[in-house]
Design a protein around this motif. Structure first.
Motif, PDB file in Angstrom:
ATOM      1  N   ASN A 198       0.609  -1.306  -0.024  1.00  0.00           N
ATOM      2  CA  ASN A 198      -0.459   0.276  -0.047  1.00  0.00           C
ATOM      3  C   ASN A 198       0.816   1.174   0.236  1.00  0.00           C
ATOM      4  OD1 ASN A 198      -2.473   1.181  -0.121  1.00  0.00           O
ATOM      5  ND2 ASN A 198      -2.552   1.581   2.034  1.00  0.00           N
ATOM      6  N   LYS A 199       1.986   0.867  -0.343  1.00  0.00           N
ATOM      7  CA  LYS A 199       2.631   2.210  -0.708  1.00  0.00           C
ATOM      8  C   LYS A 199       3.231   2.215  -1.800  1.00  0.00           C
ATOM      9  CE  LYS A 199       4.567   2.143   3.988  1.00  0.00           C
ATOM     10  NZ  LYS A 199       6.585   1.833   4.642  1.00  0.00           N
ATOM     11  N   LEU A 200       3.057   3.964  -2.689  1.00  0.00           N
ATOM     12  CA  LEU A 200       4.063   3.833  -4.474  1.00  0.00           C
ATOM     13  C   LEU A 200       5.700   4.022  -3.698  1.00  0.00           C
ATOM     14  CD1 LEU A 200       2.640   3.780  -7.365  1.00  0.00           C
ATOM     15  CD2 LEU A 200       2.957   6.757  -6.464  1.00  0.00           C
ATOM     16  N   LEU A 201       6.203   3.055  -4.133  1.00  0.00           N
ATOM     17  CA  LEU A 201       7.590   3.805  -4.659  1.00  0.00           C
ATOM     18  C   LEU A 201       8.510   4.571  -5.748  1.00  0.00           C
ATOM     19  CD1 LEU A 201       8.714   0.139  -3.106  1.00  0.00           C
ATOM     20  CD2 LEU A 201       7.821   1.859  -1.884  1.00  0.00           C
ATOM     21  N   ILE A 202       8.466   5.143  -6.057  1.00  0.00           N
ATOM     22  CA  ILE A 202       9.073   5.864  -6.594  1.00  0.00           C
ATOM     23  C   ILE A 202      10.279   6.029  -6.767  1.00  0.00           C
ATOM     24  CG2 ILE A 202       8.949   8.662  -7.756  1.00  0.00           C
ATOM     25  CD1 ILE A 202       6.380   9.067  -7.004  1.00  0.00           C
ATOM     26  N   SER A 203      11.737   6.161  -7.963  1.00  0.00           N
ATOM     27  CA  SER A 203      13.328   5.954  -7.448  1.00  0.00           C
ATOM     28  C   SER A 203      13.397   7.074  -8.897  1.00  0.00           C
ATOM     29  CB  SER A 203      13.364   4.570  -8.136  1.00  0.00           C
ATOM     30  OG  SER A 203      14.972   4.533  -8.745  1.00  0.00           O
TER      31      SER A 203
END
Length: 406
Positions: free
Chosen positions: A211-216
């Motif tokens: 439930n987290k959006l991981l942006i690299s």
């Protein structure tokens, strides 16, 4: 895009980076609140909120908002708006992007509908458009410059965007690298629109975990943006283009010019630099070069993009291929250096109503006499192109000795 619509400021208080316009004592804020204006012109680079401010003004007074782009709108579009506005029975806002593209007849039509009270005009331009506006429209217009948002402003925008992403992607948090924010700010080149679009684009290719959006930050290289183009690169490319013209390499000059265009630089900025080059680098070797560039500039303004690139290529390859001379430019520098140390006055026979002045046409077309207190040679013609003829004539008139290189 949804992010642009969602994050567009809904009130003046939500606008960032334009405090000089929106402070309680600022003229802009006060005339906007009162509605006491006929025409406003907003100047500033792309993507900093010119359209947003115009919309907010319309919203402030519950006015119907029309938007036109001067490059692809004409008289018929304006007349249609007037007829619709008459039917509403109240004043509307007409927002015209790149207003300097409108010709005189279109501007005169705008003038008429402004004076009749049908509309309030808000024009926008990425450059100062005043010299392209007819005098009556200039006199009715207030010009305001919008500034590029500062780094701290973009940090506020970043937090807004993260908040929107949480809602849009239905996650409890957005996780990102420590350097992501700075990389996006640098890549946006102070363009708020581009900044938001890059954030949204990164979110679309990011992973959702727990439930987290991981942006690299590494994913920035996957975006269809030239993230390396910044103000320094702009000046480097412009410098490379001019030096290639000066060096008589039409292929390199065209390469760097098109590189500028592909990165969003207004071709008119390039044309203005070419006008300088025509005098600085070509000069009297081909005196008509300045006229060619000016004609190309005027033709480009009539044609626009994308066909205007043909005219730009024509002018650039011409300048790079013809003979060069910087002698008139050097003459300017030498004369300025002389004036820094001296304060000469005209000889008596050159003063107004002097009886001792010799009129050259009484002697054919030339007679020797002094035209300055002491003879100084600032302009030494080259023996290149047309300037070789100038060199021969001046030597014939004044003597070879004063033009010999020392």
């Amino acid at each position: 895009m949804k992010i642009l619509e969602a994050l567009e400021p809904k009130t003046f208080d939500e606008v960032v980076g334009q405090e000089h316009l929106l402070d309680s004592r600022a003229l802009f804020k006060n005339i906007v609140i009162s509605g006491d204006f006929q025409s406003i012109i907003l100047i500033g680079p792309p993507g900093i909120g010119k359209t947003t401010l115009a919309r907010l003004i319309g919203r402030q007074h519950s006015m119907i908002f029309y938007r036109l782009h001067a490059a692809n709108s004409g008289t018929a579009d304006i007349k249609k708006i007037v007829e619709e506005t008459k039917g509403y029975g109240k004043t509307s806002i007409v927002f015209i992007d790149e207003i300097h593209h409108f010709n005189k007849s279109q501007q005169n039509l705008l003038l008429n509908i402004i004076d009749d009270g049908y509309v309030k005009l808000i024009g926008a331009s990425t450059e100062n458009p005043f010299y392209n506006l007819i005098p009556p429209l200039r006199s009715r217009s207030l010009l305001f410059e919008m500034k590029k948002p500062k780094r701290d402003d973009f940090k506020k925008l970043f937090l807004r965007a993260i908040g929107w992403l949480k809602t849009e992607y239905n996650v409890e948090d957005v996780v990102f690298d420590d350097d992501l924010k700075d990389l996006l700010i640098d890549a946006s080149n102070a363009d708020v629109r581009k900044f938001y679009i890059m954030i949204d684009s990164l979110a679309k290719i990011s992973k959702k975990v727990d439930n987290k959006l991981l942006i690299s930050s590494e994913d920035i290289t996957l975006l269809p943006f030239d993230i390396t183009f910044n103000t320094d690169n702009y000046y480097h490319l412009l410098s490379a283009m001019i030096k290639s013209i000066r060096g008589s390499d039409p292929d390199a000059a065209l390469l760097w010019a098109l590189r500028l265009v592909k990165n969003g630089v207004d071709p008119k900025i390039i044309f203005r630099r070419l006008l300088i080059s025509a005098s600085e680098d070509i000069g009297n070797a081909v005196p008509t070069a300045l006229s060619v560039v000016n004609a190309g500039y005027e033709a480009f303004e009539k044609v626009g993009m994308p066909e205007g690139e043909i005219i730009l290529a024509h002018v650039i390859t011409y300048l790079a291929s013809i003979p060069k001379s910087n002698k008139s430019y050097l003459a300017l520098k030498k004369c300025n250096e002389y004036l820094e140390k001296h304060n000469p006055l005209p000889p008596d026979h050159l003063k107004n109503n002097s009886k001792d002045y010799k009129y050259p046409f009484d002697y054919g077309d030339f007679v020797k006499q002094s035209y300055m207190p002491e003879k100084k040679v600032f302009y030494k013609p080259s023996k290149i192109g047309f300037e070789a003829k100038i060199y021969d004539r001046l030597i014939k008139l004044w003597g070879k000795e004063i033009y010999e290189e020392k």
